[in-house]
Design an enzyme around this catalytic site. Structure first.
Site, mmCIF file in Angstrom:
data_model
loop_
_atom_site.group_PDB
_atom_site.id
_atom_site.type_symbol
_atom_site.label_atom_id
_atom_site.label_comp_id
_atom_site.label_asym_id
_atom_site.label_seq_id
_atom_site.Cartn_x
_atom_site.Cartn_y
_atom_site.Cartn_z
ATOM 1 N N ARG A 90 0.839 -1.200 0.000
ATOM 2 C CA ARG A 90 0.000 0.000 0.000
ATOM 3 C C ARG A 90 0.872 1.248 0.000
ATOM 4 N NH1 ARG A 90 -3.319 -0.022 5.161
ATOM 5 N NH2 ARG A 90 -4.565 -1.589 4.057
ATOM 6 N N ARG A 159 -1.553 6.781 9.825
ATOM 7 C CA ARG A 159 -1.692 6.228 8.469
ATOM 8 C C ARG A 159 -1.867 7.359 7.447
ATOM 9 N NH1 ARG A 159 -3.721 0.806 8.666
ATOM 10 N NH2 ARG A 159 -2.760 -0.266 10.428
ATOM 11 N N LYS A 226 -3.127 1.595 15.138
ATOM 12 C CA LYS A 226 -3.133 2.538 14.026
ATOM 13 C C LYS A 226 -3.813 3.847 14.417
ATOM 14 C CE LYS A 226 -7.229 0.185 12.199
ATOM 15 N NZ LYS A 226 -7.736 -0.661 11.108
ATOM 16 N N LYS A 228 -5.574 7.540 12.563
ATOM 17 C CA LYS A 228 -6.091 8.056 11.302
ATOM 18 C C LYS A 228 -6.512 9.521 11.427
ATOM 19 C CE LYS A 228 -7.632 3.479 9.805
ATOM 20 N NZ LYS A 228 -8.765 2.628 9.360
ATOM 21 N N CYS A 447 -14.964 -3.620 1.225
ATOM 22 C CA CYS A 447 -13.551 -3.926 1.441
ATOM 23 C C CYS A 447 -13.154 -5.118 0.566
ATOM 24 C CB CYS A 447 -13.303 -4.229 2.919
ATOM 25 S SG CYS A 447 -13.990 -5.809 3.460
ATOM 26 N N CYS A 453 -7.634 -11.038 2.315
ATOM 27 C CA CYS A 453 -7.522 -10.504 3.672
ATOM 28 C C CYS A 453 -7.593 -11.637 4.693
ATOM 29 C CB CYS A 453 -8.623 -9.491 3.945
ATOM 30 S SG CYS A 453 -8.541 -8.807 5.626
ATOM 31 N N CYS A 492 -15.628 -8.483 7.713
ATOM 32 C CA CYS A 492 -15.401 -8.690 9.143
ATOM 33 C C CYS A 492 -15.817 -7.411 9.854
ATOM 34 C CB CYS A 492 -13.941 -9.043 9.416
ATOM 35 S SG CYS A 492 -12.830 -7.628 9.449
ATOM 36 N N CYS A 496 -13.291 -1.594 7.582
ATOM 37 C CA CYS A 496 -12.451 -0.843 6.649
ATOM 38 C C CYS A 496 -13.259 -0.044 5.627
ATOM 39 C CB CYS A 496 -11.495 -1.791 5.937
ATOM 40 S SG CYS A 496 -10.234 -2.481 7.027
#
Length: 584
Positions: A90, A159, A226, A228, A447, A453, A492, A496
């Site tokens: 990414r 991120r 993470k 954001k 996603c 994934c 899930c 995302c």
């Protein structure tokens, strides 16, 4: 702001003082990594298709995930062969802004090393899928040669910084993009590991003093999870501001950017069956000037660094610190470290989520064209050569590129005299420029989920198109097919594709089973709510159909689907829908 000695003392006390058995395993992997070096170089040189468990955690900071082709898992297991390991790489692209040359590098790498597709993420980045271990170095090295980076696109750091991508307004719009780039650079890890491994292949010399402060903000263990950030234009919530750890909403007066209203504590991820985890919307925090943005963002991050949960990674996002300690406590922490008082937050109002599709005139007289990309996947099919067509247009006309938070692409800075030629070129490859041609899928996203994934328990990208096709037909029969109605699906509960926002969300529970959420709002300022659990994918249209009928019959003037469901309430909806349900 706190002094270096105070920062060092706080850091030692909170994150560097983890003893044996304290903190999660990932925390100790980070501590022992020598600032993200680990054994990555050594394992790159080994003739194996994968990294070992500890290095799998570290390579995330460098911008990649180790994955496998789960479609091939059973056959390979039966044959006694190793899993089909591959990597997703990414790029970090602040505000989704890149040049034509940078776009073409990504396209070339996807053909040379990847699975011949590129995927626009919900955070305005590019992902390349299907990269093999032996091609990782060449891929990342080439991305950096194009003046992009993969550093901090993943991992326990800040991120990719989102920003409204459309160049349609005043000079303030360009300033918003500039702020996103400055935030990304300022908050990036300072470790030389990335440069040494992927760019120069040799250790960068540094003094003893520099080594001691190699990560002055993050420390040895970086963040608990993470982080954001999104920067929004007033009134347009195209970056889903309230889902960010920090959302900066621009304040503009007389077409001049005068500052931002910061909201903090948003986040989408949760875990099925774990009540201590939940999606959360950000809270208003403070007004900041343009000059204060970098310092305030950094200081908020240091509070999360010091107080985030480092034992339970499911409970480690900043939203839980904000939820459990409250905004007044958090603001006090930030102000003590800043050394000054922040202004109270202005009210934030969003009236729309602009997908920026179709042709639009820019503030400078040029034009941009927003193209809908289903689930952000750039690929060629029998009916539409999307990837080849875009490559051809970008090569020939050299537009700049913007990626959007809805997984779409904007071709920007187009002179008026090129419009008709670009239209004709795109049509040659079956690429529609009218947003209406996307139908109900115009406002849908999913996603990647299966087969790549490792967290996915259900389909998303491969399942949502068929679901939306049926839903669109049902809406058309009711005369509702031209209404704005957003659909979001994830494989899930980590969220995302931000399924807990918008009109309808589908969250994977297990293979072919989903929780169905309704009752958010079009401008993404309200969480939706679980309406039905463990719904088989084939039953999703029938589950929603009674609600569509009720909305058609009972809606107030101009009332959106999510607003209708919220006004009636989940229990009332269930009672009324049961009377109309074709499967009930």
């Amino acid at each position: 702001m706190s002094t270096p000695d105070q920062d060092k003392s706080t850091t030692e006390k909170t994150i560097l003082g983890l003893g044996p058995g304290e903190g999660s395993k990932v925390e100790h992997i980070k501590i022992e990594s020598n600032y993200l070096h680990g054994q990555i170089v050594e394992e790159l040189q080994q003739d194996t298709p994968r990294f070992t468990e500890d290095q799998v955690q570290l390579i995330k900071f460098h911008g990649m995930y180790q994955q496998e082709d789960r479609d091939a898992r059973q056959a390979r297991k039966a044959a006694g062969t190793e899993k089909a390991y591959q990597f997703m790489i990414r790029s970090r692209i602040p505000g989704g802004a890149l040049t034509a040359e940078q776009y073409l590098v990504q396209d070339d790498l996807s053909e040379r090393y990847g699975n011949h597709t590129m995927r626009i993420t919900t955070r305005q980045s590019f992902q390349l899928h299907g990269i093999l271990k032996g091609d990782i170095h060449s891929t990342i090295h080439s991305i950096n040669e194009s003046l992009l980076s993969t550093l901090a696109a993943c991992g326990d750091v800040n991120r990719n910084v989102m920003a409204c991508p459309a160049p349609v307004s005043s000079r303030a719009q360009a300033q918003i993009q500039d702020i996103a780039h400055k935030l990304a650079l300022h908050l990036a890890p300072k470790s030389k590991a990335y440069h040494e491994i992927w760019i120069d292949n040799e250790k960068v010399a540094s003094s003893e003093e520099e080594e001691e402060t190699i990560e002055p903000m993050y420390g040895q263990t970086y963040l608990p999870r993470k982080f954001k950030i999104g920067v929004a234009y007033p009134g347009d919530n195209c970056v889903d501001t309230f889902t960010q750890d920090i959302g900066f909403v621009a304040r503009i007066e007389n077409e001049e950017l005068v500052g931002f209203t910061a909201v903090i504590g948003g986040g989408m991820g949760s875990t099925h069956g774990k009540k201590e985890t939940f999606p959360r919307l950000a809270n208003p925090f403070a007004d900041v000037t343009v000059e204060q943005v970098l310092q305030v963002a950094e200081t908020i991050i240091t509070v999360q660094r010091d107080y985030g949960d480092r034992t339970n990674r499911r409970h480690a996002r900043m939203k839980y610190v904000v939820e459990e300690r409250g905004i007044p406590w958090f603001r006090q922490q930030v102000e003590e470290r800043l050394g000054y008082t922040l202004s109270d937050p202005s009210e934030v109002h969003f009236h729309d989520v602009d997908h920026h599709l179709g042709w639009h005139e820019q503030a400078d007289g040029n034009w941009f064209l927003g193209l809908h990309i289903e689930n952000g996947r750039l690929k060629d099919t029998e009916t539409r050569q999307l990837k080849t067509g875009l490559r051809t247009v970008v090569k020939e006309f050299q537009p700049n590129i913007r990626l959007t938070g809805q997984q779409n692409i904007l071709l920007v800075d187009i002179p008026a005299e090129q419009r008709s030629a670009i239209e004709a070129r795109l049509q040659e490859f079956g690429i529609a420029t009218d947003p209406k041609d996307a139908g109900a899928y115009r406002y849908a996203m999913a996603c990647p989920a299966l087969p790549t994934c490792g967290l996915a328990v259900a389909e998303a990208e491969r399942a949502l198109p068929d679901v939306v096709t049926i839903l669109e037909n049902n809406l058309r029969a009711l005369g509702l097919d031209n209404e704005k109605l957003s659909f979001r699906m994830t494989g899930c509960p980590n969220g995302c594709a931000r399924p807990y926002m918008g009109d309808v969300g589908f969250v994977g529970r297990s293979r072919d089973l989903y929780n169905v959420h309704v009752g958010g709002d079009w401008s993404n300022t309200r969480l939706n709510t679980i309406y039905a659990q463990n719904v088989n994918v084939k039953d999703i249209p029938a589950t929603l159909q009674p609600l569509f009928v009720l909305w058609h019959d009972e809606r107030q003037d101009g009332e959106g689907f999510g607003d209708y469901c919220h006004r009636i309430g989940i229990e009332q909806l269930k009672e009324r829908a049961a009377e109309k349900s074709p499967i009930g």
